[in-house]
Enzyme design. Structure first.
Site, mmCIF file in Angstrom:
data_model
loop_
_atom_site.group_PDB
_atom_site.id
_atom_site.type_symbol
_atom_site.label_atom_id
_atom_site.label_comp_id
_atom_site.label_asym_id
_atom_site.label_seq_id
_atom_site.Cartn_x
_atom_site.Cartn_y
_atom_site.Cartn_z
ATOM 1 N N GLU A 257 0.816 -1.220 0.000
ATOM 2 C CA GLU A 257 0.000 0.000 0.000
ATOM 3 C C GLU A 257 0.849 1.269 0.000
ATOM 4 O OE1 GLU A 257 -3.134 0.342 2.938
ATOM 5 O OE2 GLU A 257 -4.263 -1.279 2.023
ATOM 6 N N HIS A 278 9.008 -26.846 0.392
ATOM 7 C CA HIS A 278 8.384 -28.005 -0.245
ATOM 8 C C HIS A 278 7.219 -27.602 -1.137
ATOM 9 C CE1 HIS A 278 10.767 -30.731 2.332
ATOM 10 N NE2 HIS A 278 10.762 -29.646 3.092
ATOM 11 N N LYS A 367 -13.013 1.095 -2.236
ATOM 12 C CA LYS A 367 -14.034 1.374 -1.212
ATOM 13 C C LYS A 367 -15.204 2.145 -1.828
ATOM 14 C CE LYS A 367 -11.159 1.456 2.995
ATOM 15 N NZ LYS A 367 -10.696 2.230 4.141
HETATM 16 O O1 PA5 Z 1 -3.430 1.230 5.771
HETATM 17 C C1 PA5 Z 1 -4.511 1.688 5.476
HETATM 18 O O2 PA5 Z 1 -4.743 2.915 5.480
HETATM 19 C C2 PA5 Z 1 -5.670 0.783 5.105
HETATM 20 O O3 PA5 Z 1 -5.280 -0.521 4.940
HETATM 21 C C3 PA5 Z 1 -6.743 0.844 6.207
HETATM 22 O O4 PA5 Z 1 -6.171 0.474 7.433
HETATM 23 C C4 PA5 Z 1 -7.944 -0.065 5.899
HETATM 24 O O5 PA5 Z 1 -8.460 0.225 4.628
HETATM 25 C C5 PA5 Z 1 -9.029 0.118 6.952
HETATM 26 O O6 PA5 Z 1 -9.441 1.461 7.036
HETATM 27 P P1 PA5 Z 1 -10.217 2.018 8.299
HETATM 28 O O7 PA5 Z 1 -9.342 1.877 9.493
HETATM 29 O O8 PA5 Z 1 -10.512 3.439 7.954
HETATM 30 O O9 PA5 Z 1 -11.464 1.186 8.439
#
Ligand code: PA5
Length: 375
Positions: A257, A278, A367
């Site tokens: 990310e 393996h 999202k």
């Molecule tokens: O690292 C990030 O920003 C994302 O992976 C969020 O943690 C994830 O999408 C969850 O978002 P939220 O905490 O707003 O529900």
């Protein structure tokens, strides 16, 4: 102290500039977190953890991505002892998984920690709805609400508003810390404390890394950058401890990310040896040569250490660059150091690739599309 076994060419001037940018970024709050931890919040976290342990056999941790991977990684790796067991929910939209979690809680006493920085993510919202209903059926509204712990934004979002209206205990995800950098905030610390992890030691480890890990993290970031430019577009994180499988998942999210944007980045993959020797061993030894391997080298027993040695020699022989990250201890201190080391290395690395380590426009696209379909 974390050690690395490689010496890439490091541009000191560029590194200094990048470190300055990270420290001053509006999402760079994690950078100084171990040094400037809010001790008032820390005391509240420990108090809440004690209350949960006293009244619940299960704590249901509801969250997805950065809101659950970090604490799950440490809990699974350390197998801490606590009478209160942690159950995870809200990290997919599978009805089957949700039913399973509800069944597991069954008639046992439980509390819920719902974790969402935005407070609007669909997966945790769906699971929270179900577990809230179960709490109310079992305890009545008043007690149910006293068993809900909401970790979310300080000022806004649906979860924030509901927590205020219903009087849930509330913990804050700081504005300047993004999901995948948030394990050392209440996001991770509350479930970790409930699970019996020594959170003081974890923070001590992170604070040590904040002092001592800049050099190895910088080397690692430059090494990745150099390999990326030579066409090595995949990094395989290799661990020799099966319980660190979720730590690998956390790493993949952190790097995926943070770096995978603007058509840039190194694709993060993972293996756990010797198990995966393996299954993936053949590819690692002799498949397409576009990958490098990063060994997360924990202290281990003699026999496992021999496997580490054998893999290193065999894979180097097979033409894979093998990087070694030596972790001082397999405990809270070691994981605290490792978390900070990787967060820092990842942020530096993303900056070297010329992308913003702290946003996730691709995740937001998904999202939004899902929200449109659901509405
Ligand atoms: O690292 C990030 O920003 C994302 O992976 C969020 O943690 C994830 O999408 C969850 O978002 P939220 O905490 O707003 O529900």
């Amino acid at each position: 102290m974390i050690k690395v076994n490689f010496e890439p060419k490091v541009d000191i001037e560029k590194t200094t500039e990048v470190l300055k940018e990270i420290a001053h970024d509006k999402m760079g709050g994690w950078f100084d977190l171990p040094r400037k931890f809010d001790m008032g919040e820390f005391a509240r976290i420990k108090e809440a953890a004690k209350k949960i342990q006293e009244e619940s056999e299960y704590l249901v941790c509801i969250g997805i991505g950065g809101s659950y991977l970090g604490h799950r990684a440490i809990i699974e790796a350390l197998h801490p002892h606590s009478e209160t067991k942690i159950i995870y929910a809200g990290n997919s939209l599978s009805r089957r998984e949700l039913e399973r979690a509800l069944e597991k809680v069954g008639d046992h006493d439980f509390s819920v920690n719902v974790i969402s920085k935005s407070g609007t993510t669909l997966e945790p919202a769906v699971a929270f709805g179900e577990f809230k209903k179960k709490l109310i059926e079992k305890y009545g509204e008043q007690e149910a609400y006293s068993r809900i712990y909401a970790t979310t934004d300080k000022k806004q979002g649906a979860l924030h508003d509901e927590a205020e209206a219903c009087g849930y205990a509330k913990f804050v995800v700081p504005d300047n810390v993004g999901g995948r950098y948030s394990v050392l905030t209440a996001v991770g610390l509350l479930p970790l404390a409930v699970a019996g992890v020594d959170v003081d030691k974890l923070l001590e480890g992170a604070a040590d890394a904040a002092e001592n890990a800049i050099e190895p993290a910088t080397k690692y970031a430059w090494m990745r950058y150099g390999l990326g430019h030579k066409g090595y577009d995949t990094e395989v994180f290799a661990s020799f401890e099966p319980s660190t499988m979720y730590f690998n998942e956390w790493l993949k999210q952190l790097f995926g990310e943070s770096e995978g944007k603007g058509r840039q980045g190194i694709f993060p993959a993972s293996v756990v040896y010797s198990t995966d020797l393996h299954s993936m061993g053949q590819f690692m030894q002799d498949g397409r040569r576009n990958l490098f391997e990063t060994i997360i080298d924990f202290p281990t027993d003699e026999m496992n250490a021999k496997v580490v040695q054998a893999v290193r020699v065999a894979h180097l022989d097979g033409g894979i660059p093998v990087l070694d990250i030596e972790v001082p201890s397999y405990d809270e201190q070691g994981f605290g150091e490792l978390i900070y080391f990787f967060e820092l290395a990842c942020a530096i690395s993303a900056k070297l690739f010329g992308v913003n380590p702290f946003d996730q426009p691709g995740v937001e696209t998904y999202k939004n599309e899902l929200k449109k379909l659901m509405s």
